[in-house]
Design a protein around this motif. Sequence first.
Motif, mmCIF file in Angstrom:
data_model
loop_
_atom_site.group_PDB
_atom_site.id
_atom_site.type_symbol
_atom_site.label_atom_id
_atom_site.label_comp_id
_atom_site.label_asym_id
_atom_site.label_seq_id
_atom_site.Cartn_x
_atom_site.Cartn_y
_atom_site.Cartn_z
ATOM 1 N N ASN A 105 40.362 16.113 1.515
ATOM 2 C CA ASN A 105 41.087 14.900 1.872
ATOM 3 C C ASN A 105 41.280 14.823 3.386
ATOM 4 O O ASN A 105 40.318 14.986 4.126
ATOM 5 C CB ASN A 105 42.404 14.831 1.095
ATOM 6 N N ASP A 106 42.520 14.599 3.872
ATOM 7 C CA ASP A 106 42.718 14.416 5.316
ATOM 8 C C ASP A 106 42.880 15.738 6.069
ATOM 9 O O ASP A 106 43.282 15.744 7.230
ATOM 10 C CB ASP A 106 43.899 13.469 5.582
ATOM 11 N N GLY A 107 42.563 16.847 5.407
ATOM 12 C CA GLY A 107 42.541 18.146 6.104
ATOM 13 C C GLY A 107 43.889 18.829 6.195
ATOM 14 O O GLY A 107 44.065 19.757 6.996
ATOM 15 N N GLY A 128 36.611 7.909 4.639
ATOM 16 C CA GLY A 128 37.760 7.597 5.489
ATOM 17 C C GLY A 128 38.671 8.795 5.671
ATOM 18 O O GLY A 128 39.048 9.160 6.798
ATOM 19 N N VAL A 129 39.017 9.455 4.573
ATOM 20 C CA VAL A 129 39.920 10.611 4.673
ATOM 21 C C VAL A 129 39.187 11.805 5.301
ATOM 22 O O VAL A 129 39.804 12.593 6.036
ATOM 23 C CB VAL A 129 40.556 10.983 3.305
ATOM 24 N N ALA A 133 40.270 14.250 8.521
ATOM 25 C CA ALA A 133 40.228 15.718 8.563
ATOM 26 C C ALA A 133 39.467 16.178 9.804
ATOM 27 O O ALA A 133 39.911 17.083 10.528
ATOM 28 C CB ALA A 133 39.572 16.254 7.292
ATOM 29 N N ALA A 134 38.315 15.535 10.051
ATOM 30 C CA ALA A 134 37.497 15.924 11.212
ATOM 31 C C ALA A 134 38.282 15.736 12.509
ATOM 32 O O ALA A 134 38.213 16.568 13.422
ATOM 33 C CB ALA A 134 36.210 15.105 11.230
ATOM 34 N N ALA A 135 39.077 14.659 12.556
ATOM 35 C CA ALA A 135 39.880 14.392 13.755
ATOM 36 C C ALA A 135 40.950 15.470 13.958
ATOM 37 O O ALA A 135 41.456 15.655 15.068
ATOM 38 C CB ALA A 135 40.533 13.012 13.650
#
Length: 404
Positions: A105-107, A128-129, A133-135
């Motif tokens: 998901n968003d990390g 999108g999520v 996470a990568a960000a």
Amino acid sequence: MACRICSGPVHPFADFGSQPLSDAFVTPGDPGEEFFFHLAVGLCESCSMVQLLEEVPRERMFHAGYPYLSSGSSVMREHFHGLAKRLLATELAGPDPFVVELGCNDGTMLSAIADAGVRHLGVEPSGGVADLAAARGVRVRKDFFEAATAAAVLAEDGPADVVYAANTLCHIPYLDSIMAGLDTLLRPGGVFVFEDPYLGDIVERASFDQIYDEHFYFFSATSVSGLARRHGFELVDVERLAVHGGEVRYTLARRGARTPSAAVAELLAAEEAAALSEPATLHRFAARVADTRERLVRLLTDLRDQGARVYGYGATAKSATVLNYCGIGPELITFVSDTTPAKQGRLTPGSHIPVRGPEAFADPYPDYAVLFAWNHAEEIMAKETAFGRAGGTWIHYVPDVHLV
Ligand code: SAM
Ligand code: TMP
Ligand code: ZN
């Protein structure tokens, strides 16, 4: 219908009728047709796995616009950071460890692993999520995990010490491919750790809203140990968790690689004693669910007739089942308040109740609020004390309809 795990006969025990995708929030004025499917759940009489009778194609649920964010609850943020800390101190304490998370998901979990400088990979199909996470500095592969993905990850990164999945394995109908992938990816002594809503808690609390398109399986120690055995693995530990309305964290290892903890035998015995995998138990659950529907609809109808103002709190995926099964729409609940940016300004799937940001909830407070995010009740009660002081009353429907 044949069981997705063992091809045995599946005995249906609860039917919620036609339902929309639980996370497909509708843009007002959008003429596009909503996707509906038949939501019903059954028990495999051979392997005890509780499962949906109809599978929704995965690309309809998990795509670039998938709105759910793991970081939406402070309790869940702490929960995942605690787990990361524990893994770093135990399974990941050796030289050059490597951990893979399915559905990162968003990390929220992996960012703590990344911060510790440990090799990791998140496998996350919802673009999108995955970007979020990568960000956060998490290494992500935008993909569905399955056997072929495991082979590709192994070729690139080598074997994993730990594969972890939270609230993700129960979303995946094709577990044969997942188990084959784990066999490929895990090093010989590696473990697969996953946590999902626990069938025992769902039955005990009549929390029927855990049943929706994304939740394909409702695991128990009994069904998970059988699943593991079929694929050369063994259930070696279980831990009950309070999050998300009651979950179990399962640890699988290759058969014979680890000695199962006493907790495994204890939970298996408790499930046997509670007759958790007996059709009669699940039919009693279904009768309680029908009773909850009747009481909730009667209460909301009475409140409307009295002119009371009623909002919803938390546009959860779970609430899609409640709203559509009970036939509740904007005539009974004015709007649902939710902190998730991608849900705000939209309408709830199927039931078309507007979703607004949390600032709308207090402006002014309603007379009543239906707590759809009941699994985060403690966190929400702690921050919404002003609602009670303003004379507001919470409506709960788990384990039964009651006012607080
Ligand atoms: N692990 C996070 C948590 O517990 O908050 C996210 C849970 S979210 C309910 C389920 C996630 O599983 C989604 O982000 C979805 O994109 C992902 N997912 C679905 N099928 C998957 C698959 N085959 N492999 C990896 N992730 C998958
Ligand atoms: P979940 O039950 O699947 O975790 O979803 C919880 C939903 O409730 C999610 O859309 C975020 C929302 N929410 C709020 O609006 N306020 C809150 O305080 C919390 C914890 C969640
Ligand atoms: Zn089966």
